[in-house]
Design an enzyme around this catalytic site. Structure first.
Site, PDB file in Angstrom:
ATOM      1  N   GLY A  53       5.089 -42.215  10.896  1.00  0.00           N
ATOM      2  CA  GLY A  53       5.791 -43.188  10.151  1.00  0.00           C
ATOM      3  C   GLY A  53       5.032 -43.241   8.699  1.00  0.00           C
ATOM      4  O   GLY A  53       5.206 -43.901   7.910  1.00  0.00           O
ATOM      5  N   TRP A  55       5.940 -41.477   6.009  1.00  0.00           N
ATOM      6  CA  TRP A  55       6.715 -41.462   4.906  1.00  0.00           C
ATOM      7  C   TRP A  55       7.659 -42.686   5.052  1.00  0.00           C
ATOM      8  O   TRP A  55       8.210 -43.211   3.951  1.00  0.00           O
ATOM      9  CB  TRP A  55       7.828 -40.341   5.178  1.00  0.00           C
ATOM     10  CG  TRP A  55       7.333 -38.950   4.464  1.00  0.00           C
ATOM     11  CD1 TRP A  55       6.255 -38.498   4.262  1.00  0.00           C
ATOM     12  CD2 TRP A  55       8.189 -37.993   4.006  1.00  0.00           C
ATOM     13  NE1 TRP A  55       6.243 -37.316   3.828  1.00  0.00           N
ATOM     14  CE2 TRP A  55       7.247 -37.070   3.759  1.00  0.00           C
ATOM     15  CE3 TRP A  55       9.530 -37.656   4.079  1.00  0.00           C
ATOM     16  CZ2 TRP A  55       7.857 -35.874   3.316  1.00  0.00           C
ATOM     17  CZ3 TRP A  55       9.898 -36.493   3.577  1.00  0.00           C
ATOM     18  CH2 TRP A  55       9.034 -35.536   2.866  1.00  0.00           C
ATOM     19  N   ASP A  79      13.480 -41.582  15.259  1.00  0.00           N
ATOM     20  CA  ASP A  79      12.756 -40.458  15.955  1.00  0.00           C
ATOM     21  C   ASP A  79      12.991 -40.740  17.365  1.00  0.00           C
ATOM     22  O   ASP A  79      13.382 -41.779  17.972  1.00  0.00           O
ATOM     23  CB  ASP A  79      11.353 -40.573  15.698  1.00  0.00           C
ATOM     24  CG  ASP A  79      10.566 -39.314  15.779  1.00  0.00           C
ATOM     25  OD1 ASP A  79      10.068 -38.771  14.920  1.00  0.00           O
ATOM     26  OD2 ASP A  79      10.532 -38.952  17.078  1.00  0.00           O
ATOM     27  N   ASP A  95      18.270 -39.719  19.041  1.00  0.00           N
ATOM     28  CA  ASP A  95      18.620 -38.343  18.585  1.00  0.00           C
ATOM     29  C   ASP A  95      19.513 -38.045  17.449  1.00  0.00           C
ATOM     30  O   ASP A  95      20.696 -38.557  17.385  1.00  0.00           O
ATOM     31  CB  ASP A  95      19.234 -37.514  19.927  1.00  0.00           C
ATOM     32  CG  ASP A  95      19.200 -36.112  19.867  1.00  0.00           C
ATOM     33  OD1 ASP A  95      19.064 -35.571  18.982  1.00  0.00           O
ATOM     34  OD2 ASP A  95      19.418 -35.561  20.891  1.00  0.00           O
ATOM     35  N   ASP A 122      10.705 -35.237   7.488  1.00  0.00           N
ATOM     36  CA  ASP A 122       9.704 -34.505   7.357  1.00  0.00           C
ATOM     37  C   ASP A 122       9.176 -33.900   8.709  1.00  0.00           C
ATOM     38  O   ASP A 122       8.260 -33.686   9.109  1.00  0.00           O
ATOM     39  CB  ASP A 122       8.264 -35.461   6.957  1.00  0.00           C
ATOM     40  CG  ASP A 122       7.368 -34.477   6.709  1.00  0.00           C
ATOM     41  OD1 ASP A 122       7.403 -33.585   6.115  1.00  0.00           O
ATOM     42  OD2 ASP A 122       5.999 -35.206   6.863  1.00  0.00           O
ATOM     43  N   LYS A 162      11.988 -30.949   4.843  1.00  0.00           N
ATOM     44  CA  LYS A 162      10.862 -29.732   5.174  1.00  0.00           C
ATOM     45  C   LYS A 162      11.593 -28.509   5.606  1.00  0.00           C
ATOM     46  O   LYS A 162      12.679 -28.648   6.466  1.00  0.00           O
ATOM     47  CB  LYS A 162       9.953 -30.054   6.053  1.00  0.00           C
ATOM     48  CG  LYS A 162       8.692 -29.235   6.262  1.00  0.00           C
ATOM     49  CD  LYS A 162       7.810 -29.515   7.302  1.00  0.00           C
ATOM     50  CE  LYS A 162       6.883 -30.530   6.864  1.00  0.00           C
ATOM     51  NZ  LYS A 162       5.735 -30.837   7.854  1.00  0.00           N
TER      52      LYS A 162
END
Length: 305
Positions: A53, A55, A79, A95, A122, A162
């Site tokens: 958490g 970000w 998530d 998902d 991320d 990322k």
């Protein structure tokens, strides 16, 4: 030194605890924003693969601070793993490869005409140390994040995710360039120089004419070639590579004294702000309390769902 050993190794790990961030990765988003101003004017944002958490914390602190009308701010964290609550953040345990998750995000924002202005991710797999494998799996995760982003991001919105830099970086760049006017690869100062991670900063989303957003799981589905892709894009563009953050500031690969402000005061240890509430590795840690894997293997039998 005990508990202070990790603090001494990593300045950003220590600063994250001192400043109340859940993880050192918060500084990566902060440094990206300092360079690209991606949070300016944003009131609707989505954090994919959000746990633990950090970000989402950055989004919450910045968006509510930057907007006078707090009621307009909507932040959604997504998530598979459960995450401890955060003020001002709506959580969806789902998902990112499922259309139901995309619909839930859009519904929280208020419909198709109120989509996200910013999507960030991320997320990363558990790395193996084999760069080719890690790079491939990370690229598939990025494509899954891009897939759901085409459903929930408004025209002109931004996307940050990322990546692991490698031989296929130019291919990923060309795929992202189909959907965004400007794509840069950024290396925040808080990201270790020794790490192959970097971040794609994609600005001004523009869905290609004729493209129908689809939900894909690249690790399972037979992914079709992205529509409207042309050979003229692939491997023929100079990829912008940007270093974010203050290069004269802390070096993420260096070790600093515990009192990094150079005072003589005794160092105060800070506990982690928020430990994971349901980590995937919890079962193995419980097993290790009673035995050593140096002398005996551990077998874990998972019950079928």
């Amino acid at each position: 030194m005990g508990k202070t050993s990790k603090d001494k190794r990593d300045i950003f790990y220590r600063l994250a605890k001192e400043q109340g961030w859940r993880a050192r990765s918060a500084f990566k988003l902060i440094h990206i924003d300092q360079k690209f101003n991606i949070l300016n004017g944003v009131t609707r944002a989505v954090d994919l693969c959000a746990a633990p958490g950090s970000w989402s914390q950055v989004l919450s602190r910045c968006l509510y601070k930057n907007n006078e009308d707090k009621d307009k701010v909507k932040i959604i964290a997504v998530d598979l793993q459960a995450m401890a609550p955060l003020d001002g953040v709506i959580q969806i345990q789902g998902d990112i490869t499922k259309i139901e998750t995309a619909k839930a995000i859009i519904d929280h924002f208020g419909g198709e005409d109120q989509k996200a202005q910013l999507v960030i991710c991320d997320g990363a797999p558990d790395v193996t140390g084999l760069h080719d494998i890690d790079e491939y799996i990370q690229s598939q995760l990025l494509l899954a994040a891009l897939s759901i982003t085409t459903h929930v991001l408004m025209a002109g919105g931004n996307f940050v995710a990322k990546i692991f830099r490698g031989k296929d970086t130019s291919l990923l760049y060309s795929q992202l360039k189909i959907f965004f006017e400007k794509v840069s690869i950024a290396k925040p100062a808080s990201s270790r120089n020794s790490s192959i991670e970097a971040f794609v900063v994609c600005q001004n989303y523009r869905c290609p004419e004729g493209y129908i957003p689809q939900m894909i799981n690249p690790m399972i589905d037979d992914v079709k070639v992205i529509q409207n892709a042309t050979d003229s894009i692939v491997n023929k563009t100079l990829i912008p590579f940007v270093v974010c953050g203050d290069l004269s500031g802390y070096d993420s690969d260096m070790s600093y004294n515990l009192n990094h402000d150079d005072t003589d005061s005794e160092y105060t240890y800070h506990e982690v702000v928020q430990k994971p509430i349901s980590p995937a590795y919890k079962e193995i840690l419980d097993k290790l309390k009673n035995c050593s894997i140096k002398h005996k293997a551990i077998t874990i039998n998972h019950e079928s769902e």
